[in-house]
Design a protein around this motif. Structure first.
Motif, short mmCIF file in Angstrom:
data_model
loop_
_atom_site.label_atom_id
_atom_site.label_comp_id
_atom_site.label_asym_id
_atom_site.label_seq_id
_atom_site.Cartn_x
_atom_site.Cartn_y
_atom_site.Cartn_z
N PRO A 39 12.35 -4.31 -1.56
CA PRO A 39 12.12 -4.25 0.09
C PRO A 39 12.08 -2.91 0.50
CG PRO A 39 14.18 -5.84 -0.43
CD PRO A 39 13.58 -4.94 -1.82
N GLU A 40 12.40 -1.71 -0.19
CA GLU A 40 12.28 -0.47 0.35
C GLU A 40 10.86 -0.20 0.13
OE1 GLU A 40 14.69 -1.50 -1.94
OE2 GLU A 40 16.35 -1.39 -0.62
N ALA A 41 10.25 -0.63 -1.02
CA ALA A 41 8.83 -0.17 -1.43
C ALA A 41 8.01 -0.78 -0.39
CB ALA A 41 8.60 -0.42 -3.02
N LEU A 42 8.33 -1.99 -0.09
CA LEU A 42 7.45 -2.74 0.86
C LEU A 42 7.32 -2.02 2.28
CD1 LEU A 42 5.70 -5.41 0.55
CD2 LEU A 42 7.78 -6.77 1.51
N ALA A 43 8.77 -1.71 2.52
CA ALA A 43 8.73 -0.94 3.67
C ALA A 43 7.87 0.26 3.97
CB ALA A 43 10.27 -0.61 4.22
N ARG A 44 8.09 1.00 2.87
CA ARG A 44 7.40 2.35 2.59
C ARG A 44 5.74 2.03 2.46
NH1 ARG A 44 7.92 7.99 0.75
NH2 ARG A 44 10.09 7.35 0.75
N LEU A 45 5.29 1.06 2.01
CA LEU A 45 4.00 0.68 1.95
C LEU A 45 3.37 0.43 3.33
CD1 LEU A 45 1.83 0.25 -0.51
CD2 LEU A 45 2.29 -2.21 -0.33
N GLY A 46 4.31 -0.15 4.21
CA GLY A 46 3.67 -0.68 5.52
C GLY A 46 3.84 0.55 6.36
N LEU A 72 3.05 -6.76 -14.90
CA LEU A 72 4.02 -6.18 -14.11
C LEU A 72 5.23 -6.24 -14.84
CD1 LEU A 72 3.66 -4.54 -11.29
CD2 LEU A 72 4.30 -6.80 -9.90
N PRO A 73 5.91 -5.22 -15.13
CA PRO A 73 6.90 -5.37 -15.87
C PRO A 73 8.03 -5.76 -15.13
CG PRO A 73 6.70 -3.08 -15.42
CD PRO A 73 5.50 -3.84 -14.87
N GLY A 74 8.20 -5.71 -13.74
CA GLY A 74 9.22 -6.35 -12.95
C GLY A 74 8.93 -5.82 -11.54
N ARG A 75 9.66 -5.69 -10.47
CA ARG A 75 9.61 -5.08 -9.08
C ARG A 75 9.39 -3.73 -9.29
NH1 ARG A 75 13.08 -8.56 -5.20
NH2 ARG A 75 11.34 -7.92 -3.83
N ILE A 76 8.43 -3.45 -8.36
CA ILE A 76 8.35 -2.06 -8.28
C ILE A 76 9.06 -1.57 -7.07
CG2 ILE A 76 6.37 -0.40 -7.35
CD1 ILE A 76 4.16 -2.36 -8.68
N ASN A 77 9.82 -0.50 -7.47
CA ASN A 77 10.72 0.12 -6.57
C ASN A 77 9.84 1.37 -5.69
OD1 ASN A 77 10.70 2.54 -8.23
ND2 ASN A 77 12.65 1.92 -9.40
N GLU A 78 10.75 2.05 -4.83
CA GLU A 78 10.22 2.90 -3.92
C GLU A 78 9.61 4.10 -4.77
OE1 GLU A 78 11.09 5.03 0.24
OE2 GLU A 78 12.67 3.98 -0.97
N GLU A 83 4.65 7.05 -6.93
CA GLU A 83 3.92 7.55 -8.11
C GLU A 83 2.57 6.88 -8.15
OE1 GLU A 83 5.69 7.00 -11.95
OE2 GLU A 83 7.49 7.57 -11.31
N MET A 84 2.60 5.58 -7.93
CA MET A 84 1.05 4.87 -7.79
C MET A 84 0.30 5.52 -6.60
SD MET A 84 2.49 0.91 -8.41
CE MET A 84 0.87 0.25 -8.65
N LEU A 85 0.67 5.84 -5.48
CA LEU A 85 -0.03 6.35 -4.27
C LEU A 85 -0.30 7.89 -4.71
CD1 LEU A 85 2.50 5.09 -1.63
CD2 LEU A 85 -0.04 4.46 -1.99
#
Length: 86
Positions: A39-46, A72-78, A83-85
């Protein structure tokens, strides 16, 4: 007598069905992202999407590609998202 068998209700279906298809794709994309990100990563993406929408679109497509192909090894955290950005 000059009449065709065309259904007049189908004549206007072009733009509406394209819109519906596009909406369905957006829904599927959002669903995959919700499953792939915390949820934190999704919020950051938004939040980042407001400033750099093209960067976010590229990362979203990369995440979706990885998720669909099973890489995808698992859920991506913030932190991983940041790092991906970069």
């Amino acid at each position: 007598d000059g009449f065709t068998a065309a259904d007049p209700t189908q004549a206007n279906a072009g733009p509406d069905s394209k819109q519906a298809q596009k909406q369905a794709q957006q829904e599927q994309k959002r669903s995959i992202l919700e499953q792939s990100l915390t949820p934190e990563a999704l919020a950051r993406l938004g939040t980042i999407k407001l400033v750099k929408p093209e960067k976010v679109t590229a990362v979203e497509n990369m995440i979706i590609s990885m998720a669909v192909s099973g890489k995808l090894p698992g859920r991506i955290n913030e932190g991983k998202l940041i790092e991906m950005l970069e």
